[in-house]
Structures are given as C-alpha cells and as structure tokens.
Design a protein around this motif. Structure first.
Motif, PDB file in Angstrom:
ATOM      1  N   SER A 203      -9.068   4.953   9.342  1.00  0.00           N
ATOM      2  CA  SER A 203     -10.005   5.539   9.651  1.00  0.00           C
ATOM      3  C   SER A 203      -9.682   7.156   9.493  1.00  0.00           C
ATOM      4  O   SER A 203      -8.606   7.613   9.680  1.00  0.00           O
ATOM      5  N   LEU A 204     -10.610   8.175   9.133  1.00  0.00           N
ATOM      6  CA  LEU A 204     -10.380   9.243   9.215  1.00  0.00           C
ATOM      7  C   LEU A 204      -9.870   9.898  10.664  1.00  0.00           C
ATOM      8  O   LEU A 204      -9.352  10.984  10.619  1.00  0.00           O
TER       9      LEU A 204
ATOM     10  N   LEU B 122      -8.832   4.795   1.822  1.00  0.00           N
ATOM     11  CA  LEU B 122      -8.339   3.687   1.214  1.00  0.00           C
ATOM     12  C   LEU B 122      -6.851   4.341   0.671  1.00  0.00           C
ATOM     13  O   LEU B 122      -6.907   5.357  -0.206  1.00  0.00           O
ATOM     14  N   TYR B 123      -5.812   3.805   0.778  1.00  0.00           N
ATOM     15  CA  TYR B 123      -4.501   4.199   0.386  1.00  0.00           C
ATOM     16  C   TYR B 123      -3.583   3.172  -0.393  1.00  0.00           C
ATOM     17  O   TYR B 123      -3.994   2.088  -0.204  1.00  0.00           O
TER      18      TYR B 123
ATOM     19  N   GLU C  40      -4.243   8.601  -1.438  1.00  0.00           N
ATOM     20  CA  GLU C  40      -5.413   8.043  -1.371  1.00  0.00           C
ATOM     21  C   GLU C  40      -6.037   8.002  -2.561  1.00  0.00           C
ATOM     22  O   GLU C  40      -5.890   8.479  -3.681  1.00  0.00           O
ATOM     23  N   VAL C  41      -6.784   6.508  -2.603  1.00  0.00           N
ATOM     24  CA  VAL C  41      -7.345   6.132  -3.928  1.00  0.00           C
ATOM     25  C   VAL C  41      -8.773   5.890  -3.697  1.00  0.00           C
ATOM     26  O   VAL C  41      -9.630   5.652  -4.613  1.00  0.00           O
ATOM     27  N   GLY C  42      -9.397   6.386  -2.518  1.00  0.00           N
ATOM     28  CA  GLY C  42     -10.884   6.005  -2.240  1.00  0.00           C
ATOM     29  C   GLY C  42     -11.202   6.296  -0.788  1.00  0.00           C
ATOM     30  O   GLY C  42     -10.342   6.213  -0.142  1.00  0.00           O
ATOM     31  N   ARG C  43     -12.539   6.157  -0.527  1.00  0.00           N
ATOM     32  CA  ARG C  43     -13.067   6.051   0.787  1.00  0.00           C
ATOM     33  C   ARG C  43     -14.344   5.027   0.900  1.00  0.00           C
ATOM     34  O   ARG C  43     -14.738   4.712  -0.155  1.00  0.00           O
TER      35      ARG C  43
END
Length: 173
Positions: free
Chosen positions: A128-129, A167-168, A145-148
């Motif tokens: 989480s952020l 997302l990593y 990081e590849v997305g959220r």
C-alpha cells in the motif's frame, strides 16, 4: 533455515518454514502490523490465503517463512506461485517493535533465493501507499513500480475506506 544477528541489538532472528502450530501467531502479526500502518481493511476475501497457508503456499511451489526472535514470532514472509516463471512476494510483516533491525531485508533476500531455487524468473508484489518502509525496502532491492491499484472497503452503510496499492516487479534470472 537462516539466522541473523545485528551487532548493535544482539537479538537473533531465526527463519524457519511455517508449521500449522504458527497459525494463531501469524494471524495476529498480520492484523497488528497492518493496523499499525493504517492499511488494515478488516477481514475479507483478500486475506483468505492467511487462513490456508499450506494449500496456497507450501503445497503449491511456494514458501512461507516465520521469523522468531526473543522466543516469539516477530516476522513473516511468503512466496506464492503465479505461473511457471513468476512468483509473488506476499505477507511481508515485521512486528513494529522489531523493525529497523534488518529483518525485512533478511526475509526478502531469503525469499528471493528460494524463488531462484524453484526456477522462477520474475518476482512481483504489491504494497500500500501507506507502507513507506516496505516501499523503500523493495525499491532498494531492485523492484520497480509497474502500476497501481485501488481498493475500497465498506466501513459503514454509506462510508468506504480507500486504499491505494503500488504494484512492483523484479527480474531475478
């Protein structure tokens, strides 16, 4: 499996594989650690794996590690198969009283090593952020990081608690 002792702290962390007798302590650490960061959304289907560790992780080409220090379970982390080449790092938790001692780093390193042994080529994870120390750990170790993603937990009749997730991903082979 592995031990780690800091020079300053003189507290030894011992890593070992999960056993069913760990279940209650795993559940407690999972909830407590997330509550401390504000990322706990209550029990829901997103937590089903915590209640089926052997099926989800151990019997499915994965791993679930327990970290013990001072006679108690203070850390945990898991590796879950997502396909033949990919595995997901899951349930990385270190009790707040034991953070800052390198235990998360040891868990992550050991899980990456296990992923290589199992033949995985890519690791992925989410956090989480709100979990800044976790984000720093993953980024320091080469995860990008590849997305959220975004989740909403209903907390009342008309109220929701939002949670943003990063997302990593990291190639390991």
């Amino acid at each position: 499996m592995a031990s780690y002792q800091t020079k300053e702290e003189q507290h030894m962390l011992t890593l070992r594989r999960y056993t069913p007798t760990d279940q209650a302590a795993v559940e407690a650490l999972h909830v407590f650690a997330l509550q401390q960061t504000g990322a706990y959304l209550g029990r829901g289907p997103w937590d089903d794996d915590i209640y089926a560790i052997e099926d989800v992780y151990l019997n499915n080409q994965g791993e679930f590690l327990i970290g013990e220090c001072d006679g108690r379970l203070v850390a945990m982390g898991a590796l879950r198969r997502t396909d033949a080449e990919r595995a997901e790092i899951k349930r990385m938790r270190v009790h707040p009283d034991y953070q800052g001692r390198g235990y998360g780093q040891l868990l992550l390193h050991t899980l990456e090593q296990r992923a290589r042994e199992l033949g995985y080529r890519i690791l992925h994870l989410d956090t989480s952020l709100l979990q800044l120390p976790a984000r720093k750990l993953y980024e320091k170790n080469g995860f990008r990081e590849v997305g959220r993603d975004y989740f909403q937990q209903q907390t009342g009749a008309d109220t929701y608690q939002p949670l943003e997730v990063i997302l990593y991903e990291k190639p390991i082979a």
